[in-house]
Design a protein around this motif. Structure first.
Motif, short mmCIF file in Angstrom:
data_model
loop_
_atom_site.label_atom_id
_atom_site.label_comp_id
_atom_site.label_asym_id
_atom_site.label_seq_id
_atom_site.Cartn_x
_atom_site.Cartn_y
_atom_site.Cartn_z
N PHE A 186 46.39 42.56 34.74
CA PHE A 186 47.29 43.72 35.74
C PHE A 186 47.03 44.89 34.66
O PHE A 186 46.53 46.01 35.17
CB PHE A 186 48.49 43.33 35.85
CG PHE A 186 49.13 44.26 36.97
CD1 PHE A 186 48.73 44.70 38.31
CD2 PHE A 186 50.23 45.34 36.58
CE1 PHE A 186 49.19 45.59 38.95
CE2 PHE A 186 50.70 46.23 37.22
CZ PHE A 186 50.35 46.41 38.48
N PRO A 187 47.51 44.76 33.48
CA PRO A 187 47.41 46.07 32.78
C PRO A 187 46.06 46.64 32.59
O PRO A 187 45.90 47.92 32.60
CB PRO A 187 48.06 45.66 31.30
CG PRO A 187 48.83 44.54 31.46
CD PRO A 187 48.11 43.74 32.51
N ALA A 188 45.04 45.84 32.24
CA ALA A 188 43.68 46.35 32.24
C ALA A 188 43.12 46.69 33.49
O ALA A 188 42.53 47.79 33.54
CB ALA A 188 42.76 45.13 31.90
N TYR A 189 43.45 46.28 34.49
CA TYR A 189 42.99 46.61 35.84
C TYR A 189 43.77 48.17 36.32
O TYR A 189 43.15 48.92 36.95
CB TYR A 189 43.54 45.88 37.07
CG TYR A 189 43.24 46.48 38.40
CD1 TYR A 189 42.15 46.27 39.09
CD2 TYR A 189 44.47 47.01 39.02
CE1 TYR A 189 41.91 47.04 40.29
CE2 TYR A 189 44.25 47.40 40.51
CZ TYR A 189 42.80 47.36 40.91
OH TYR A 189 42.55 48.16 42.19
N VAL A 190 45.04 48.61 35.97
CA VAL A 190 45.50 49.67 36.12
C VAL A 190 44.88 50.60 35.24
O VAL A 190 44.44 51.92 35.75
CB VAL A 190 47.15 49.79 35.67
CG1 VAL A 190 47.61 50.94 35.74
CG2 VAL A 190 47.98 48.83 36.55
N THR A 191 44.52 50.33 34.06
CA THR A 191 43.69 51.40 33.16
C THR A 191 42.40 51.37 33.99
O THR A 191 41.87 52.69 33.97
CB THR A 191 43.73 50.90 31.75
OG1 THR A 191 44.62 50.70 31.24
CG2 THR A 191 42.51 52.03 31.10
N GLY A 192 41.69 50.50 34.43
CA GLY A 192 40.38 50.70 35.07
C GLY A 192 40.56 51.33 36.25
O GLY A 192 39.76 52.40 36.79
N GLY A 193 41.88 51.24 37.15
CA GLY A 193 41.98 51.80 38.34
C GLY A 193 42.22 53.39 38.21
O GLY A 193 41.67 54.11 38.94
N ILE A 194 42.96 53.74 37.27
CA ILE A 194 43.42 55.20 37.12
C ILE A 194 42.19 55.95 36.57
O ILE A 194 41.71 57.06 37.14
CB ILE A 194 44.53 55.50 36.10
CG1 ILE A 194 45.01 56.94 36.21
CG2 ILE A 194 44.30 55.00 34.74
CD1 ILE A 194 46.35 56.89 35.53
N THR A 195 41.28 55.28 35.76
CA THR A 195 40.18 56.14 35.23
C THR A 195 39.10 56.13 36.41
O THR A 195 38.40 56.98 36.38
CB THR A 195 39.57 55.50 34.02
OG1 THR A 195 39.32 54.05 34.04
CG2 THR A 195 40.55 55.63 32.79
N ALA A 196 38.93 54.96 37.24
CA ALA A 196 37.93 54.81 38.26
C ALA A 196 38.36 55.83 39.25
O ALA A 196 37.39 56.54 39.60
CB ALA A 196 37.94 53.58 38.83
N ALA A 197 39.40 56.17 39.70
CA ALA A 197 39.75 57.15 40.72
C ALA A 197 39.49 58.69 40.01
O ALA A 197 38.75 59.48 40.58
CB ALA A 197 41.32 57.14 40.91
N GLY A 198 39.90 58.72 38.73
CA GLY A 198 39.32 60.02 38.20
C GLY A 198 37.66 60.46 38.04
O GLY A 198 37.26 61.41 38.16
N GLY A 199 36.93 59.30 37.74
CA GLY A 199 35.72 59.15 37.60
C GLY A 199 34.97 59.42 39.10
O GLY A 199 34.15 60.25 39.09
#
Length: 576
Positions: free
Chosen positions: A492-505
């Motif tokens: 979950f912590p890694a997914y949150v990091t991926g989700g927030i950067t994917a949204a920005g990307g």
């Protein structure tokens, strides 16, 4: 006592091995290439007569590839330095965190074209008559495509650092400098390497925009792969675009083999768990470097400087964060700090609104927010679909070392390949099939943003301690229960990091995904990305400011309402 003393051969200094000659030759070749490129970076440059395109002769592609690689690695080095300073300040300074993290959200939401519109003229004026100014603008654009994701990843590793590491730093009475290099950096090295690899791949996506810069109704072209593809697309020459794609694939695979694969294997030394994984990543290049004496010879002169820095930084204090703070003093400091910050923010917002009001009127914000809603819908669809597809695949790759060893190079090539290179082919398909870019734009945005989720999930799954996996296996925890009680909480912590950067990307990718040109075909989607791209091309600064401001509102609002709460949940409940 016979045989106690070492034989004469032990005292002899070991001679050079073939691997030492190979590493030394590679180092000399690298230095020679940098020296040969240096004069070209400082070539004469006049804005009014600067070329707006580059030659599309395929014979120039090797030179263009080297120039692009140099810009990419300079941008990577700057991104790492920024990450160390910014993320550490945000994680260790309580008041600064309240400003730096929202500011990072805003910086992530500002598209590359937004930075270029403001900085190109400044860099050109900083180095008058020299191409170095344009080179700096290009590197800065690449830096903005890399730095934010890496900073978020390292910041998260710092705030979710295991308590036993903090206690060990206190017990050993490490200074702040020593704690950073001996505790903070090693504990965050694995996510930093994986997100650095992802950021490097994401920067390829904006290579064309950073090497063929269109601002103020003028285009400046630097020799590079991005500008080559931009010129070939402008000519409608798919054959030259195909050649560039082949060269890019070779270059991406080579960078993966020579640099990222060794980095991933080297980062495994910082994994902290009681039982080691059954099969660790391997790298032929790293094995050669470990067998060679050249790296040690190069590092030996630097070690005294490191010891000196340890001594010099000791007066700055130990790495002991106060466990309790006087409530009255903390509250008083907060009032003054946030009062000063609010004053600066309100003044800046007032000046920006006044500038927009004078030039285009505040009513333009309403139209921009409607366009932003269309792009926002595409981003949401992208995140949902990418999560459903890539989370299970990322878990499968990350939790199986043998699969990771085989799949990682493939994933890296797919993620590192600049997807906008294939946009002309996608545009041809959309035109032939009658597909609107309003729908096809989601696919084009996904090509540049979905990999953030996959890479972070792989990194999160690979860091799950082996003893926990073994415990789940011994307790026969399978199926849905295994996913809901073990796998999803662990990643979950890694997914949150991926989700927030994917949204920005995805927001950033909308700049190039909502406006696609192929020959005489010009496809435009309804959205904020197309609005900003068109304003930047004609040099309409008020509309660029409006578009960037509206995009920042959407991104920061989503981060505040959704992703920050998930971040806090990951920090307090799901941190291993």
């Amino acid at each position: 006592m016979f045989g106690v003393f070492p034989s004469r051969g032990v005292w002899r200094r070991p001679g050079l091995h073939p691997v030492d000659l190979l590493v030394f030759a590679a180092l000399l070749a690298l230095l020679f290439g940098l020296l040969r490129l240096a004069p070209a970076l400082n070539a004469p440059f006049l804005p009014k007569t600067a070329p707006s395109t580059v030659s599309t002769d395929p014979a120039n592609l090797p030179y263009y590839a080297v120039r692009s690689l140099l810009r990419m690695f300079i941008g990577l080095i700057l991104s790492v330095l920024f990450t160390f300073v910014y993320a550490t300040a945000a994680a260790r300074l309580r008041r600064a965190e309240k400003v730096l993290i929202p500011l990072l959200d805003i910086l992530q939401s500002v598209p590359v074209l937004g930075f270029l519109t403001v900085t190109v003229t400044a860099f050109i004026n900083l180095f008058p008559g020299s191409e170095l100014g344009l080179e700096c603008a290009s590197v800065f654009a690449i830096f903005t495509a890399m730095a934010w994701n890496m900073t978020f990843a390292f910041y998260h590793s710092l705030i979710s650092q295991p308590r036993d590491l903090d206690e060990a730093a206190r017990i050993m009475r490490l200074t702040k400098w020593e704690r950073f290099w001996r505790v903070d950096v090693p504990s965050g090295m694995i996510p930093l390497v994986w997100n650095g690899m992802m950021s490097f791949g994401g920067a390829w996506f904006f290579l064309a925009a950073s090497e063929s810069i269109s601002v103020l109704n003028h285009t400046y072209a630097l020799p590079g792969m991005g500008s080559y593809v931009a010129a070939a697309v402008g000519q409608g020459n798919l054959g030259h675009v195909g050649i560039a794609i082949a060269v890019m694939m070779v270059m991406v695979i080579a960078v993966n083999f020579v640099f990222w694969r060794p980095m991933v294997a080297w980062a495994e030394r910082f994994r902290t768990e009681e039982s080691a994984s059954a099969e660790r990543p391997r790298s032929v290049v790293l094995d050669l470097l470990r067998r060679s004496a050249v790296p040690d010879l190069v590092a030996r002169p630097v070690r005294p400087a490191g010891r000196l820095l340890d001594k010099v930084t000791r007066p700055f204090g130990l790495a002991e964060h106060p466990l309790q703070r006087p409530a009255l003093r903390a509250r008083t400091g907060d009032v003054f700090f946030f009062g000063a910050v609010s004053t600066v923010v309100i003044y800046g917002a007032w000046r920006a609104l006044d500038y927009v009001h004078v030039h285009v009127g505040l009513g333009a914000f309403g139209h921009a927010f409607l366009l932003g809603a269309a792009t926002f819908a595409r981003v949401v669809v992208l995140l949902i679909v990418a999560s459903v597809i890539w989370v299970p695949i990322g878990v499968w790759i990350g939790m199986n070392p043998r699969v990771s060893r085989l799949a990682q190079p493939v994933v890296q090539v797919l993620a590192s390949f600049p997807a906008n290179f294939v946009f002309p082919f996608a545009a041809a398909v959309f035109v032939a099939a009658g597909i609107s870019l309003n729908i096809g734009g989601i696919l084009l945005m996904a090509l540049g943003a979905q990999w953030y989720i996959l890479f972070n999930v792989i990194a999160g799954a690979s860091t799950i301690p082996s003893d926990l996996r073994e415990a789940m296996r011994l307790m026969s925890v399978r199926g849905r229960l295994r996913w809901t009680k073990f796998i999803l909480p662990a990643i979950f912590p890694a997914y949150v990091t991926g989700g927030i950067t994917a949204a920005g990307g995805a927001w950033n990718a909308s700049i190039v995904a909502e406006v696609v040109t192929y020959g005489h075909h010009h496809l435009t989607a309804t959205g904020l990305g197309a609005y900003i791209a068109q304003a930047a091309r004609i040099g309409d600064f008020p509309e660029v400011l409006i578009g960037v401001a509206v995009m920042s509102v959407y991104v920061v609002g989503l981060n505040r309402l959704v992703w920050r709460r998930l971040y806090r949940l990951a920090e307090t409940r799901y941190s291993l």
